[in-house]
Design a protein around this motif. Structure first.
Motif, PDB file in Angstrom:
ATOM      1  N   UNK A  25       0.879  -1.072  -0.003  1.00  0.00           N
ATOM      2  CA  UNK A  25       0.018   0.105   0.151  1.00  0.00           C
ATOM      3  C   UNK A  25       0.801   1.327   0.122  1.00  0.00           C
ATOM      4  N   UNK A  26       1.801   1.312   0.770  1.00  0.00           N
ATOM      5  CA  UNK A  26       2.880   2.235   0.889  1.00  0.00           C
ATOM      6  C   UNK A  26       3.435   2.692  -0.578  1.00  0.00           C
ATOM      7  N   UNK A  27       4.015   1.476  -0.982  1.00  0.00           N
ATOM      8  CA  UNK A  27       4.540   1.639  -2.315  1.00  0.00           C
ATOM      9  C   UNK A  27       3.557   2.188  -3.338  1.00  0.00           C
ATOM     10  N   UNK A  28       2.356   1.540  -3.454  1.00  0.00           N
ATOM     11  CA  UNK A  28       1.414   2.117  -4.371  1.00  0.00           C
ATOM     12  C   UNK A  28       1.039   3.476  -4.274  1.00  0.00           C
ATOM     13  N   UNK A  29       0.975   4.322  -2.921  1.00  0.00           N
ATOM     14  CA  UNK A  29       0.844   5.473  -2.788  1.00  0.00           C
ATOM     15  C   UNK A  29       1.829   6.407  -3.322  1.00  0.00           C
ATOM     16  N   UNK A  30       3.142   5.893  -2.915  1.00  0.00           N
ATOM     17  CA  UNK A  30       4.239   6.733  -3.113  1.00  0.00           C
ATOM     18  C   UNK A  30       4.083   6.736  -4.778  1.00  0.00           C
TER      19      UNK A  30
END
Length: 139
Positions: A25-30
């Motif tokens: 999720x963190x990777x997707x948002x960034x």
């Protein structure tokens, strides 16, 4: 001020794909954020402005299966269990990009320069729409 916006965006992404890990999720948002300021992540704007629409359009591709490498290998075998059209990016001592297209599963041998024994080699698929797989690494 950004924390509740990012938390809400994360909740929306998880509501669409509940099996994602926190890291995914963190990777997707960034990776789907609108870049502001200096190119890439910076001290003023971080990863940029959250773009929820982009984050919800994005689809995480399955991670490819890769062969184990030694410092003598001049090729890496990549297996993928879905149809795919896009590129494979291999980073290690040098970066190799190759276009791939398959209507079904593929088992592809890709030439790479020999790597030093302590080099970590990462493999990522990126399809035509910009969707990416998680990194698959061999070291």
């Amino acid at each position: 001020m950004a924390a509740p916006i990012v938390a809400g965006a994360a909740a929306l992404v998880l509501s669409k794909e509940p099996k994602l890990t926190n890291e995914q999720v963190t990777y997707r948002l960034a990776s789907t954020a609108d870049d502001l300021g200096a190119r890439g992540k910076d001290t003023s704007y971080g990863a940029g402005r959250v773009n929820v629409a982009n984050a919800l359009k994005y689809r995480l591709l399955s991670t490819p299966v890769v062969s184990q490498l030694t410092d003598k290998d001049k090729a890496i075998r990549i297996q993928y269990k879905e149809a795919f059209k896009g590129k494979v990016i291999i980073t290690g001592k040098t970066k190799v990009e190759k276009q791939l297209s398959s209507d079904r599963t593929f088992n592809q041998l890709i030439n790479i320069p020999p790597q030093k024994g302590d080099t970590i080699v990462s493999i990522k698929l990126v399809d035509e729409k910009g969707n990416e797989s998680c990194l698959s690494s061999e070291g």
